[in-house]
Scaffold this motif. Structure first.
Motif, PDB file in Angstrom:
ATOM      1  N   GLY A  57      73.576 -23.210  73.412  1.00 56.58           N
ATOM      2  CA  GLY A  57      73.566 -23.498  72.002  1.00 56.58           C
ATOM      3  C   GLY A  57      72.376 -24.328  71.592  1.00 56.58           C
ATOM      4  N   ILE A  58      71.786 -23.949  70.450  1.00 61.56           N
ATOM      5  CA  ILE A  58      70.732 -24.760  69.844  1.00 61.56           C
ATOM      6  C   ILE A  58      71.205 -25.180  68.473  1.00 61.56           C
ATOM      7  N   PHE A  59      70.954 -26.437  68.153  1.00 64.54           N
ATOM      8  CA  PHE A  59      71.309 -26.990  66.857  1.00 64.54           C
ATOM      9  C   PHE A  59      70.037 -27.579  66.267  1.00 64.54           C
ATOM     10  N   ILE A  60      69.583 -27.014  65.157  1.00 67.50           N
ATOM     11  CA  ILE A  60      68.378 -27.504  64.483  1.00 67.50           C
ATOM     12  C   ILE A  60      68.795 -28.325  63.274  1.00 67.50           C
ATOM     13  N   SER A  61      68.365 -29.590  63.228  1.00 70.66           N
ATOM     14  CA  SER A  61      68.508 -30.383  62.017  1.00 70.66           C
ATOM     15  C   SER A  61      67.116 -30.500  61.413  1.00 70.66           C
ATOM     16  N   ALA A  62      66.913 -29.832  60.294  1.00 74.99           N
ATOM     17  CA  ALA A  62      65.608 -29.883  59.635  1.00 74.99           C
ATOM     18  C   ALA A  62      65.729 -30.711  58.367  1.00 74.99           C
ATOM     19  N   TYR A  63      64.798 -31.648  58.203  1.00 75.60           N
ATOM     20  CA  TYR A  63      64.772 -32.499  57.009  1.00 75.60           C
ATOM     21  C   TYR A  63      63.460 -32.233  56.295  1.00 75.60           C
ATOM     22  N   VAL A  64      63.542 -31.673  55.104  1.00 76.42           N
ATOM     23  CA  VAL A  64      62.300 -31.291  54.407  1.00 76.42           C
ATOM     24  C   VAL A  64      62.331 -31.727  52.939  1.00 76.42           C
ATOM     25  N   LYS A  65      61.134 -31.975  52.418  1.00 75.81           N
ATOM     26  CA  LYS A  65      60.986 -32.144  50.977  1.00 75.81           C
ATOM     27  C   LYS A  65      60.319 -30.884  50.437  1.00 75.81           C
ATOM     28  N   LEU A  66      60.561 -30.620  49.165  1.00 75.66           N
ATOM     29  CA  LEU A  66      60.056 -29.378  48.574  1.00 75.66           C
ATOM     30  C   LEU A  66      58.900 -29.655  47.624  1.00 75.66           C
ATOM     31  N   THR A  67      58.077 -28.640  47.421  1.00 83.52           N
ATOM     32  CA  THR A  67      56.907 -28.794  46.553  1.00 83.52           C
ATOM     33  C   THR A  67      57.278 -28.641  45.087  1.00 83.52           C
ATOM     34  N   GLN A  68      58.484 -28.152  44.810  1.00 84.87           N
ATOM     35  CA  GLN A  68      58.918 -28.014  43.429  1.00 84.87           C
ATOM     36  C   GLN A  68      60.260 -28.678  43.219  1.00 84.87           C
ATOM     37  N   ASP A  69      60.516 -29.006  41.959  1.00 82.70           N
ATOM     38  CA  ASP A  69      61.816 -29.552  41.600  1.00 82.70           C
ATOM     39  C   ASP A  69      62.770 -28.380  41.408  1.00 82.70           C
ATOM     40  N   ILE A  70      63.730 -28.280  42.266  1.00 84.15           N
ATOM     41  CA  ILE A  70      64.565 -27.086  42.280  1.00 84.15           C
ATOM     42  C   ILE A  70      65.990 -27.515  42.647  1.00 84.15           C
ATOM     43  N   THR A  71      66.964 -26.980  41.973  1.00 83.36           N
ATOM     44  CA  THR A  71      68.346 -27.433  42.210  1.00 83.36           C
ATOM     45  C   THR A  71      68.847 -26.950  43.567  1.00 83.36           C
ATOM     46  N   PRO A  72      69.800 -27.685  44.140  1.00 82.90           N
ATOM     47  CA  PRO A  72      70.405 -27.229  45.399  1.00 82.90           C
ATOM     48  C   PRO A  72      70.968 -25.820  45.268  1.00 82.90           C
ATOM     49  N   GLU A  73      71.538 -25.513  44.119  1.00 79.99           N
ATOM     50  CA  GLU A  73      72.118 -24.181  43.925  1.00 79.99           C
ATOM     51  C   GLU A  73      71.026 -23.111  43.991  1.00 79.99           C
ATOM     52  N   ALA A  74      69.875 -23.424  43.417  1.00 82.58           N
ATOM     53  CA  ALA A  74      68.783 -22.450  43.434  1.00 82.58           C
ATOM     54  C   ALA A  74      68.222 -22.278  44.848  1.00 82.58           C
ATOM     55  N   ILE A  75      68.161 -23.391  45.582  1.00 83.89           N
ATOM     56  CA  ILE A  75      67.712 -23.281  46.980  1.00 83.89           C
ATOM     57  C   ILE A  75      68.683 -22.394  47.760  1.00 83.89           C
ATOM     58  N   HIS A  76      69.958 -22.652  47.546  1.00 83.82           N
ATOM     59  CA  HIS A  76      70.968 -21.879  48.256  1.00 83.82           C
ATOM     60  C   HIS A  76      70.856 -20.397  47.907  1.00 83.82           C
ATOM     61  N   LYS A  77      70.612 -20.118  46.637  1.00 84.39           N
ATOM     62  CA  LYS A  77      70.453 -18.734  46.179  1.00 84.39           C
ATOM     63  C   LYS A  77      69.269 -18.075  46.906  1.00 84.39           C
ATOM     64  N   LEU A  78      68.205 -18.838  47.060  1.00 86.80           N
ATOM     65  CA  LEU A  78      67.021 -18.322  47.753  1.00 86.80           C
ATOM     66  C   LEU A  78      67.380 -17.894  49.175  1.00 86.80           C
ATOM     67  N   TYR A  79      68.190 -18.689  49.843  1.00 88.22           N
ATOM     68  CA  TYR A  79      68.608 -18.357  51.210  1.00 88.22           C
ATOM     69  C   TYR A  79      69.497 -17.116  51.223  1.00 88.22           C
ATOM     70  N   THR A  80      70.501 -17.086  50.357  1.00 90.02           N
ATOM     71  CA  THR A  80      71.416 -15.932  50.388  1.00 90.02           C
ATOM     72  C   THR A  80      70.666 -14.658  50.010  1.00 90.02           C
ATOM     73  N   THR A  81      69.716 -14.760  49.107  1.00 91.64           N
ATOM     74  CA  THR A  81      68.933 -13.583  48.730  1.00 91.64           C
ATOM     75  C   THR A  81      68.055 -13.124  49.889  1.00 91.64           C
ATOM     76  N   THR A  82      67.336 -14.064  50.474  1.00 96.64           N
ATOM     77  CA  THR A  82      66.440 -13.708  51.588  1.00 96.64           C
ATOM     78  C   THR A  82      67.202 -13.025  52.717  1.00 96.64           C
ATOM     79  N   TYR A  83      68.405 -13.530  52.980  1.00 99.88           N
ATOM     80  CA  TYR A  83      69.146 -13.037  54.144  1.00 99.88           C
ATOM     81  C   TYR A  83      70.253 -12.043  53.792  1.00 99.88           C
TER      82      TYR A  83
END
Lengths: 348, 348, 348, 348
Positions: free
Chosen positions: C243-269
């Protein structure tokens, strides 16, 4: 009775030696002042073992029997089998106190050769060593200064069977020992068998009826009960760091109630500080003794099969090695055997 | 022989049910189309168990025997003991194929009451169920449709002893089973005994001579060897997720060489796909079978004590539960018993 | 598109090779017909690995590129780093399908030399290999037949960051990856670091910012988001097998809501079979993916610190090695990428 | 400075209380003479906890503040959060020495209400309690007798960051803490999250940025470095019994060499007995501190990303709870803070 204070450890970098260093740090009288290993270079011990930083300011030295005796009051041999048999002579001749954690002085020459596949120590030296099952100190050993500290499996097994053997109650044809040990019992050396992937989430039996602790068990049982000449004994590896769990299944030579058997155990161990007999039908587990010098023992009788189940548990590194070794030196030094060893198991 | 394709699982949210879902996803013919639990609400199964996301699109429904039989070809009961005995009647009467993973239909009414401390199923129903040790399918069970899937300890123990019992070779007074199991055998319910802190780095014996799998072991051994009426049987808990390790110590009724004993095992199991007898004196370990439907068996004989050590290992969730259940349904469906079960253990 | 059926494995006795053998046994089209290792003797594979008994009837042969290509349709290199770079040439020249699980063809020559401290493969060969992150097959790789299968840490990290990097959303100065892996990631070789006693009940960080998977992560992120040139990346050892567990901590270049980030992930995948994005604020754990080819991803945003926490988990031996390798060969063979890989995690 | 010898423990049956009993048994001056719990019955403590047999002869009593103060010299509250806030008043008013291991007196009333979701203690009582980070005893606390013992995560994090915060060197926008803890940190209560099957061979993040130790970390960092108002802080569960491992990733407000940073740490901690700063680029692991009151700290700097990685490790039950509590009472009693706490980690 000599005053013992300054302690040397030969083989300080193995598991047994490191456990001695850990436990002796708490001892109110014994003080480790010298550590020895077999390699040529002489680093400080905390540079090799960072967990000792701030606790010991010692340099690993090359073995020198004269210097050891000159500068110390007693020595622990925490060496692999086959080492101390070649180092022991000057200490035995000088009657210098030695506790030997290895198997080199526990057996007769022929048994040693047979089970360890190595040349034994000189028989005249062997005769001067005493097998030191610390909870049963022998009267005639009062002058012995070279103590062969028992093996871990042997300790747990002998304490499980002693009350029965001492009363000739064991049926020699029906003694089955299913012994299990955590990984520290196998020592530090790298092998496929000690690779994390092969141990974790696994369980395996090894050396069935071939473990080198068998002859010392039989030898001691035979002393207690003359009719015992052999034992059925298997060893398995538990995916844990520490702990031995002995499941002994025995039939008895007499018809005796479970309550009477239990009474025999509580009586035998009434004055032994480190042996705790559970209530009848309550069986101990490993966690209750890990980190301590205790042996916990439980009994359960099956009237259908007439087998008595005896469970005994110890910490293989403490009661099965370094702890019993200190207990033995306490006895040699005339101290209460619990000195520095009143340890409680971690509950969480 | 009916064509079986659509499968229902009753008790899908316990360990056994979830393992059935996992294994059946790989099965080329069986297809889980309905899952049942006992609670009132009806969530989708992947909302309760995220690890099933993308693999099953099923909603947990309330139990309804009529609907189950109408919409499916067979059903698995993966329920706790005491549940299926009250649900089985309509299925048995309709001769609808059932594999029951619980203990409710393995024993006689009186044995069940004695060992499970619960009211047994109706004896006329019990008579129509068959004990389904899948590697030894019974000839007379050809028309049975209600299969009592054996317990995990029973499976591993019976397969360890079958070749001897079938030849009347076991000395009934000298059969000692020291059985160990990983935690999944204890199920999902929360208890002090299943708290991580109490299991990890620990080992404990529980229910000595009181485990409810004992009577089904004795019942089956007795069928094979009439003289067997009881067995010495203890169970211990290993700090691992999966796996059963049986250490059996037995004496034989005849003087027979280790080689001949070994031959008896290889002959008995020559055509059993899921039983692998190791070379004489080679003992299997748990990792070789975890994740598979295999039983690996090893033998070691001690000429001094005349005890034969038999080791058998299984994955308690597969061979000891869901895997053997599928093997049984394969047999019922007229498929090769290996269908969907050719699984290899993870090495790392 | 060639029909691929007969498979050879070079390096079949390492963890990666054994996992390929395990997984390919379930594959409906690929069939392992030849196994190679580097040692001189030629044992049957089940004599070396008893857990394969009854599943593979293969003899380990010495490497011979001509014979491999003559008798098989594709080959997996499951060799240690530094091996395949010297074996690859004839396969590349013949455009023979190769999936290389090692790091030898993932990097530029200079990066390889810098991070692996070894001589790199010939640059003209390197150019003809394709980095095969299987969930993002490249259009221009349609004719590539030598696939460099990504590293385990790289796979989990890249899939955690892809949706952000592909939209230039990562702040290159604020990307911190705290990666943890089970022991199988370290391979079979014996070392103090893999001794059970040193892993069990322990946790340790190793090679901070020096792990050899870092350059392949940066290389791929840079392709997606030009501004990324480096990454803060530490690796730690978990006391578990897989098992691998990645904890990634990142800041974003744009002001974007958590919901929009989540949408980006579900769309991409949305159409990636093996990537499961959890609901916002739900974080996956390792057990949900061990035994599978899934990558589970979860997101949690901290409005105070403006850090987005991304968790991604994989089975390092499957998605991080053998599983992705099969997924890559599925793609090369024109099969659905899920062929033979629809595996569910064990719940208990 | 009062002579403190007789000790009472309130909440003696939880993990913290049991660890106090274990450690205090070794203390040369403190002697546990009374234990309290909240349930109505009054068993002997060794009947509930067999591992204490032979070590303590105490009966669990019902809480009575008057009797506690009458018969003892100091008391430890090892109670769950929300308990001591209602019990503390008479002790505070009498200036009776209390070490409170719970979170009830660590925060301001509003922070407590926000993070613990419970009614806070009376603010006038809160003011009289002192936050007792034992390695940084405050000058103005000389007269405080009610010590709020820090949380386990807080202790390890604050000691990791203190040398930087005290010199205003932390960039408040770039402080990421990835904290991991063994299971004992979660306490004794039964939950799905503490079931062995869900912890073993697993790793999971919980309460990201919501752990109740966050406000005490920020509160203390803010005292040292005024510009710090928040922190990025996630917590994960390790499949081990004991140990906290803090991975801190920080940027600094000044351009300073790794060597100078390291110097700052060794200087700050030069006279702290329980804090061991490793050599630059050497990172400590959990095993080196489990069983001890040590905090081991390591540093590694990445010139590319300009992130400093700080690792700190403690035993959550000792330094993170009972050990630091004893250290605090040592200080209150005018003893060297190491009294009874010179413990060495087990190597095997």
């Amino acid at each position: 009775m000599q005053h013992i204070q300054k302690i040397a450890i030969v083989g300080a970098t193995g598991y047994g030696g490191l456990e001695l260093l850990r436990l002796l740090h708490q001892h109110p009288q014994f003080n480790v002042t010298a550590v020895y290993n077999t390699s040529a270079d002489n680093p400080t011990i905390d540079s090799v073992f960072p967990h000792l930083k701030g606790m010991y300011n010692l340099t690993l030295s090359s073995f020198d029997s004269r210097l050891i005796m000159q500068n110390n009051d007693a020595v622990f041999f925490a060496t692999s089998s086959g080492v101390s048999k070649d180092l022991a002579q000057p200490f035995i001749e000088a009657k210098f106190p030695v506790i030997d954690l290895s198997g080199d002085f526990r057996l007769t020459a022929s048994d040693y050769q047979h089970w360890y596949h190595k040349q034994p120590a000189d028989p005249t030296l062997l005769q001067q060593a005493e097998y030191g099952l610390a909870d049963f100190p022998t009267d005639d050993g009062i002058n012995a200064t070279y103590i062969a500290n028992p093996g871990c499996y042997a300790t747990a097994t002998l304490l499980a069977l002693a009350p029965l053997a001492q009363h000739d109650l064991l049926d020699p044809d029906n003694m089955i020992i299913d012994a299990k040990s955590g990984l520290s019992g196998a020592g530090k050396s790298l092998s496929t068998a000690s690779h994390f992937i092969n141990v974790n989430e696994n369980f395996s039996m090894y050396k069935p009826n071939e473990h080198q602790h068998i002859p010392e068990i039989v030898q001691q049982l035979h002393k207690w009960q003359n009719s015992i000449k052999t034992i059925q004994f298997t060893t398995s590896l538990l995916p844990i760091n520490r702990g031995i769990f002995i499941s002994a299944y025995v039939k008895l030579t007499q018809d005796i109630t479970p309550e009477a058997i239990h009474k025999l155990y509580t009586t035998t161990y009434a004055n032994k500080s480190f042996i705790r007999v559970q209530a009848l039908n309550e069986l101990p587990n490993i966690k209750s003794v890990v980190g301590t010098n205790f042996t916990d023992i439980g009994l359960s009788y099956n009237p259908q099969t007439r087998y008595l189940t005896i469970v005994s548990v110890i910490d293989n590194m403490i009661k099965g090695a370094a702890g019993q070794a200190i207990q033995n030196l306490n006895l040699l030094a005339g101290l209460p055997d619990t000195t520095g060893l009143s340890l409680i198991a971690a509950y969480a």
